[in-house]
Design an enzyme around this catalytic site. Structure first.
Site, PDB file in Angstrom:
ATOM      1  N   ASP A 355      47.578  67.021  31.217  1.00 57.39           N
ATOM      2  CA  ASP A 355      46.236  67.597  31.122  1.00 57.39           C
ATOM      3  C   ASP A 355      46.150  68.459  29.870  1.00 57.39           C
ATOM      4  O   ASP A 355      47.030  69.289  29.623  1.00 57.39           O
ATOM      5  CB  ASP A 355      45.959  68.444  32.370  1.00 57.39           C
ATOM      6  CG  ASP A 355      44.653  69.218  32.278  1.00 57.39           C
ATOM      7  OD1 ASP A 355      43.717  68.711  31.635  1.00 57.39           O
ATOM      8  OD2 ASP A 355      44.581  70.320  32.860  1.00 57.39           O
ATOM      9  N   HIS A 407      44.539  66.232  34.818  1.00 58.44           N
ATOM     10  CA  HIS A 407      43.882  67.436  35.337  1.00 58.44           C
ATOM     11  C   HIS A 407      43.685  67.373  36.850  1.00 58.44           C
ATOM     12  O   HIS A 407      43.843  68.369  37.548  1.00 58.44           O
ATOM     13  CB  HIS A 407      42.528  67.605  34.635  1.00 58.44           C
ATOM     14  CG  HIS A 407      41.856  68.910  34.881  1.00 58.44           C
ATOM     15  ND1 HIS A 407      42.361  70.112  34.428  1.00 58.44           N
ATOM     16  CD2 HIS A 407      40.703  69.218  35.532  1.00 58.44           C
ATOM     17  CE1 HIS A 407      41.555  71.099  34.779  1.00 58.44           C
ATOM     18  NE2 HIS A 407      40.528  70.577  35.452  1.00 58.44           N
TER      19      HIS A 407
END
Length: 439
Positions: A355, A407
């Site tokens: 992420d 994420h």
């Protein structure tokens, strides 16, 4: 109308208004459109009013555990805007009763009767509304009152989750009893501390070769003391330069391709009730777009008991209107960790390591700032004989990384995410490599 018939109707209406189990049945969800399989668990969806004056109502979706839900804890899942993780929980055996919440007002299907009320959201009001939601929700589902309760979430829920945990602890203390039986919370790729989040972000982008040396230096000069939500002009200019250098990639998952799918075909397949792969094992970069199509279908909203007249005109994974008009946002929630850690709550932080929005480096800097003693040193954890990530345990906090996850960890690595949530709920450390005997 016959007076006896009228009194009978009034009696029925009163019985529904007073009986929480009757309201539960009204919230029960039948088979979802496009669902080509049977499920062994019950699920419910509906609204809970959190402010009578404004008519603010938050939308929830409860998925009960598929085996013996009465013995399983309740887990509240919050997010900073995304709702696509529901698909993951449909595809795995539920080890807990999971309660999803569209919060704050103006997000997802949640609404207010006051025009532009969604323009006045902020951290403080969101925490207060979420606490009120829980207090009212437990009245509707009294069988869950007193149950072990955990709060989880990702991204901006790095604020929501500890803030709500703090509100619950203080509410219990104020009333002199355990109103909500909070046992702990867990956050992932979480916004925690603006200074450390920026420091780790710039270092991550530079270390993987996404930005130039010069831009890396300028970011640290102009943005190091900025708010992660409300940035200044000079910082915005350097961020724009970084964006140009990075190019067209998915910052939420830097090593996977962006979405290029044809969504007209997806929509047609849904309407024809054909299998479209909503629930899948491999990561689909178009999940966000699929979700937008799916949750805007009238038949889906009907099944979920959405109040179409009041809720936002279009379901979105993230509300830019809410984001751009956000009011109060503290630059750090580390003070809340310092308040809650001594209470013995089970606090875990996890991080997908691909992420580039709130990367693993940011989280590590924030944890280091707490200066907690290490109780179990850094090591790899395993899933089916493969390294699933790394972990370190501190006095009062456990940190876990998930290898190859972006994420939204459950979206990118559902199997490893299931191992994570099971370890968390059981209170066990992440699995070590099991030695297999040759005999």
């Amino acid at each position: 109308m016959n007076i006896f018939l009228f009194l009978f109707i009034v009696k029925i209406q009163l019985s529904f208004s007073l009986d929480p189990y009757a309201q539960q049945q009204l919230d029960r969800v039948s088979k979802l459109p496009g669902q080509n399989f049977n499920v062994s668990f019950e699920h419910y969806a509906g609204y809970v009013t959190v402010n009578e004056e404004s008519g603010r109502a938050l939308f929830y979706w409860l998925l009960e555990a598929d085996e013996d839900p009465s013995s399983k804890p309740l887990v509240l899942w919050l997010n900073g805007g995304q709702w696509i993780f529901i698909l993951y929980f449909f595809s795995e055996s539920l080890s807990a009763n999971v309660l999803f919440l569209d919060s704050p007002v103006g997000v997802g299907f949640s609404y207010s009767n006051i025009t532009n009320d969604q323009l006045n959201n902020g951290d403080k009001r969101t925490a207060a509304d979420n606490l009120e939601f829980l207090l009212e929700w437990f009245k509707r589902f009294p069988q869950y009152k007193g149950r072990d309760f955990y709060i989880t979430g990702e991204s901006y829920a790095g604020h929501y989750v500890p803030q709500l945990s703090q509100a619950i602890v203080r509410h219990n203390h104020k009333n002199g009893e355990v109103i909500i039986n909070l046992k702990g919370f867990m956050v992932g790729n979480a916004l925690t501390d603006d200074f450390h989040d920026y420091l780790g972000l710039f270092q991550f982008m530079w270390s993987v070769g996404m930005i130039s040396d010069e831009t890396f230096k300028q970011l640290n000069v102009f943005c190091d003391s900025q708010s992660f939500i409300h940035t200044s002009g000079p910082c915005d200019k350097v961020l724009d330069i970084a964006d140009e250098e990075i190019g067209d990639i998915d910052m939420y998952s830097i090593f996977t391709p962006p979405c290029t799918a044809n969504f007209n075909r997806f929509s047609r397949l849904l309407k024809q009730k054909k299998k479209v792969g909503l629930i899948r094992r491999a990561y689909d970069p178009c999940t966000e777009q699929h979700s937008t199509v799916y949750f805007n279908l009238p038949e889906v909203q009907n099944v979920l008991h959405v109040h179409k007249k009041n809720s936002p005109s279009k379901w979105e994974t993230c509300s830019e209107e809410v984001n751009e008009n956000w009011k109060d946002t503290p630059m750090s929630v580390l003070d809340i960790y310092r308040e809650l850690i001594p209470l013995g709550l089970r606090i875990w932080i996890f991080s997908g390591d691909t992420d580039a929005v709130i990367p693993v480096t940011s989280t590590r800097y924030s944890i280091d700032a707490l200066n907690l003693p290490t109780t179990s040193p850094w090591r790899a954890w395993y899933d089916d004989g493969q390294v699933g990530g790394w972990t370190q345990e501190y006095n009062g906090l456990t940190f876990v990384t998930v290898r190859g996850a972006g994420h939204e960890v459950p979206l990118h690595k559902p199997k490893q995410a299931l191992t994570l949530i099971k370890s968390y709920l059981s209170g066990n450390s992440m699995p070590k490599l099991e030695q297999v005997s040759d005999l």
